[in-house]
Design an enzyme around this catalytic site. Structure first.
Site, PDB file in Angstrom:
ATOM      1  N   ASP A   9     108.455  21.134  35.611  1.00 19.99           N
ATOM      2  CA  ASP A   9     107.239  21.900  35.345  1.00 19.99           C
ATOM      3  C   ASP A   9     106.240  21.186  34.453  1.00 19.99           C
ATOM      4  O   ASP A   9     105.071  21.575  34.408  1.00 19.99           O
ATOM      5  CB  ASP A   9     107.600  23.244  34.692  1.00 19.99           C
ATOM      6  CG  ASP A   9     108.040  23.070  33.239  1.00 19.99           C
ATOM      7  OD1 ASP A   9     108.959  22.270  32.983  1.00 19.99           O
ATOM      8  OD2 ASP A   9     107.451  23.726  32.365  1.00 19.99           O
ATOM      9  N   ASP A  46     114.804  20.139  35.357  1.00 17.44           N
ATOM     10  CA  ASP A  46     114.400  20.122  33.954  1.00 17.44           C
ATOM     11  C   ASP A  46     114.922  21.418  33.337  1.00 17.44           C
ATOM     12  O   ASP A  46     115.318  22.335  34.062  1.00 17.44           O
ATOM     13  CB  ASP A  46     112.878  20.037  33.862  1.00 17.44           C
ATOM     14  CG  ASP A  46     112.390  20.019  32.431  1.00 17.44           C
ATOM     15  OD1 ASP A  46     113.039  19.370  31.589  1.00 17.44           O
ATOM     16  OD2 ASP A  46     111.374  20.673  32.147  1.00 17.44           O
ATOM     17  N   ASP A  51     107.369  15.395  33.643  1.00 12.60           N
ATOM     18  CA  ASP A  51     108.183  15.380  34.858  1.00 12.60           C
ATOM     19  C   ASP A  51     107.467  14.738  36.044  1.00 12.60           C
ATOM     20  O   ASP A  51     108.096  14.518  37.084  1.00 12.60           O
ATOM     21  CB  ASP A  51     108.587  16.812  35.241  1.00 12.60           C
ATOM     22  CG  ASP A  51     109.487  17.462  34.203  1.00 12.60           C
ATOM     23  OD1 ASP A  51     110.331  16.738  33.643  1.00 12.60           O
ATOM     24  OD2 ASP A  51     109.336  18.662  33.954  1.00 12.60           O
TER      25      ASP A  51
END
Length: 326
Positions: free
Chosen positions: A213, A26, A217
């Site tokens: 995080d 990410d 996700d």
């Protein structure tokens, strides 16, 4: 690995970490620090009745209902001022927020979500709009997380493919990817799109590490071969991940992979010794060519050798001379 700053939630992930050939990240809060700052506020020139302070207050009111790192930028920019109350706020993952402030409906987020008709082309900014159209554009800037550049470089040097899947706009994702030397990246990714891309990689035979995080996700973290969250990650993401970094630096990922490789190497050495011992000494003991006390002594020495070999990992850690991942 806890002493190294990595908390394990699934023990077998240590061995699997050494087998990955693809690492997917990410962006915001993972490769970057996740604490962006507002560096510019532009008001729609066709709406002179609006002012920057008013628009920032409305943006803060909406963002106060979000746990996304971008929300912290708005709170920090308006920390010493009061903000109006937002009502009926709806969070749309990877797109933005919608709610009512002072009796009017506002949207803040991506260009498509805010329906900014007539606005200049800019996919890197956060947009604020009401029923009358776009009202303000906020330009944010983020810095790389500590150790991000070194980590990406180390993974690529080890032959691991790196990629970015982010819900952010094209320009900021491209900018971070360029700084890190990552050629494979995708922007405006919803949780469903991230999951689809990761599943495609696995179907193609890749062993995938996912690092994230945020709450968004969690599905893709659960679907990866090995998953990892960084310090400050959302509780839902942490509960899904196999590993959690407990320190700020992303370089702990490389350290964890190095330890995983060395652990696998020592396990193979111990298994090789055990097989050699059992196929050579044990037949002699069974046939009576070795006295019982000699066989018992040999078994004890073999066990001590295995333990001593495994203990090398601790000694190497203490002296700072770990082996390379194999």
């Amino acid at each position: 690995l806890l002493d190294e700053g990595v908390l394990l939630t699934r023990g077998e992930s240590v061995q699997e970490l050494n087998l990955i050939d693809t690492a997917v990240f990410d962006k915001t809060g993972t490769l970057t620090r996740g604490v962006p700052e507002i560096v510019e506020t532009q008001i729609n020139p066709d709406r002179p009745e609006l002012d920057a302070e008013q628009m920032l207050g409305i943006a803060c009111a909406l963002e106060s209902r979000s746990a996304h790192p971008i929300a912290h930028a708005f709170q920090a920019a308006n920390a010493e001022k009061g903000i109006p109350e937002a009502q009926d706020v709806n969070v749309v993952p990877a797109r933005g927020l919608e709610g009512r402030v002072d009796g009017r409906t506002w949207r803040i987020g991506t260009p498509e979500f805010t329906r900014r008709d007539g606005a200049p082309e800019d996919n890197a900014s956060i947009w604020l709009a009401d029923e009358a159209g776009w009202a303000a554009r906020f330009t944010l800037r983020d810095s790389l997380r500590e150790g991000a550049l070194e980590t990406i470089g180390a993974l690529q040097a080890q032959g691991v493919e790196t990629a970015i899947l982010s819900g952010d706009g094209e320009e900021p994702v491209a900018e971070v990817a360029g700084r890190l030397g990552i050629g494979n990246w995708a922007s405006r990714q919803s949780p469903e799109m991230k999951l689809e891309r990761l599943q495609k990689l696995r179907k193609e035979g890749h062993k995938v590490l996912m690092v994230g995080d945020g709450v968004n996700d969690a599905p893709v973290l659960a679907a990866a071969d090995v998953s990892m969250t960084v310090k400050g990650g959302a509780e839902l993401a942490n509960s899904t991940a196999d590993m959690i970094l407990t320190a700020e630096s992303l370089s702990l990922l490389v350290r964890a992979r190095s330890i995983a490789g060395r652990t696998r190497q020592l396990i193979r050495q111990n298994l090789t010794w055990a097989i050699l011992y059992n196929t050579s000494v044990m037949p002699l003991a069974v046939s009576g060519m070795l006295k019982p006390w000699m066989a018992a002594l040999g078994m004890s020495l073999s066990s001590l050798l295995v333990v001593a070999n495994a203990a090398r990992l601790v000694r190497e850690k203490n002296t700072g001379h770990g082996g390379n991942a194999t």
